[in-house]
Motif scaffolding. Structure first.
Motif, PDB file in Angstrom:
ATOM      1  N   GLU A   1      44.060  -9.667  26.643  1.00  0.00           N
ATOM      2  CA  GLU A   1      45.150 -10.378  26.007  1.00  0.00           C
ATOM      3  C   GLU A   1      45.411 -11.668  26.774  1.00  0.00           C
TER       4      GLU A   1
ATOM      5  N   GLN B   1      46.685 -14.894  19.983  1.00  0.00           N
ATOM      6  CA  GLN B   1      46.308 -13.476  20.083  1.00  0.00           C
ATOM      7  C   GLN B   1      46.058 -12.822  18.721  1.00  0.00           C
ATOM      8  N   GLU B   2      46.890 -13.228  17.735  1.00  0.00           N
ATOM      9  CA  GLU B   2      46.737 -12.648  16.400  1.00  0.00           C
ATOM     10  C   GLU B   2      45.340 -12.962  15.837  1.00  0.00           C
TER      11      GLU B   2
ATOM     12  N   GLU C   1      42.630 -10.943  17.673  1.00  0.00           N
ATOM     13  CA  GLU C   1      42.565  -9.552  17.184  1.00  0.00           C
ATOM     14  C   GLU C   1      41.713  -9.486  15.913  1.00  0.00           C
ATOM     15  N   LYS C   2      41.787 -10.522  15.079  1.00  0.00           N
ATOM     16  CA  LYS C   2      40.969 -10.557  13.860  1.00  0.00           C
ATOM     17  C   LYS C   2      39.490 -10.738  14.217  1.00  0.00           C
TER      18      LYS C   2
ATOM     19  N   LYS D   1      38.099  -9.537  16.859  1.00  0.00           N
ATOM     20  CA  LYS D   1      37.659  -8.235  17.367  1.00  0.00           C
ATOM     21  C   LYS D   1      37.217  -7.328  16.220  1.00  0.00           C
TER      22      LYS D   1
ATOM     23  N   THR E   1      33.345  -6.887  23.489  1.00  0.00           N
ATOM     24  CA  THR E   1      34.164  -7.188  22.308  1.00  0.00           C
ATOM     25  C   THR E   1      33.408  -8.008  21.254  1.00  0.00           C
TER      26      THR E   1
END
Ligand SMILES: Cc1cc2nc3c(=O)[nH]c(=O)nc-3n(C[C@H](O)[C@H](O)[C@H](O)COP(=O)(O)O)c2cc1C
Length: 188
Positions: free
Chosen positions: A58, A66-67, A70-71, A73, A110
């Motif tokens: 993070e 970060q949002e 996450e996508k 990932k 990742t």
């Protein structure tokens, strides 16, 4: 399977978004889920080298980064598309990949093995340097970059002009098809 395209233009619905949408259309035709993520209007600050990401997957900076990470990932494929600004990708997408690259650096599984590639749009010059910058980022995070039938570049200045560059559109389309081909091979 899902492919996301991250658009590095601060101009919403511009040439870069159009070109990337064309690649995504080719992918969607192959049954792949697609999503455009425009960085326009998003708050993406630059890496401050705090190194917090060495202990957590993070970024410590509280903004829109970060949002989107996450996508990334969750996606099987990632396109990075940028207009050329002074012979380079935009500062906006550069700030984004510096942070994504560092967070992924401490979590090397990742992004490893995902499929990706760069697209660049310019009025006149600087495309190759820009796609090289972005494709080298894919190399460093362990992603697989398929080719097309030319380098993934197109010409255009004012919004919508890229739609007149037939070869540019064709190249982006073929890139989408090749991405789908590699994704299907990897998943079979
Ligand atoms: C600050 C700035 C710098 C630019 N630098 C270049 C450049 O180095 N070479 C070029 O050919 N076009 C350059 N352009 C033109 C853009 O690359 C071109 O208008 C592109 O289509 C913009 O994409 P967009 O519609 O997705 O924002 C520049 C535009 C801006 C606003």
């Amino acid at each position: 399977m899902k492919v996301i395209a991250i658009i590095g233009s601060p101009r919403k619905s511009g040439n870069t978004e159009m070109l990337a949408s064309h690649s995504l259309k080719a992918l969607a035709e192959e049954g792949i889920e697609v999503e455009i993520i425009s960085l326009a209007g998003k708050e993406i600050n630059f890496c401050n080298a705090c190194m917090a990401c060495s202990n957590q997957e993070e970024c410590s900076i509280q903004d829109d980064f970060q949002e989107i990470y996450e996508k990334m990932k969750l996606a099987d494929g990632i396109i990075l598309a940028s207009p050329v600004y002074y012979g380079s990708c935009t500062a906006l997408i550069k700030a984004f990949i510096e942070r994504a690259g560092y967070v992924a650096r401490f979590n090397p599984q990742t992004l490893r093995g995902k499929v990706g590639g760069a697209l660049a749009v310019a009025r006149r010059a600087g495309h190759n340097f820009t796609i090289a910058q972005l494709d080298l980022w894919f190399n460093i995070v362990g992603m697989i970059v398929p080719g097309s039938t030319y380098w993934n570049i197109a010409f255009g200045r004012e919004k919508g002009e890229v739609s007149k560059d037939e070869e540019g559109l064709k190249t982006a389309w073929n890139f989408g098809k090749n991405m789908a081909f590699v994704l299907k091979k990897l998943k079979s």
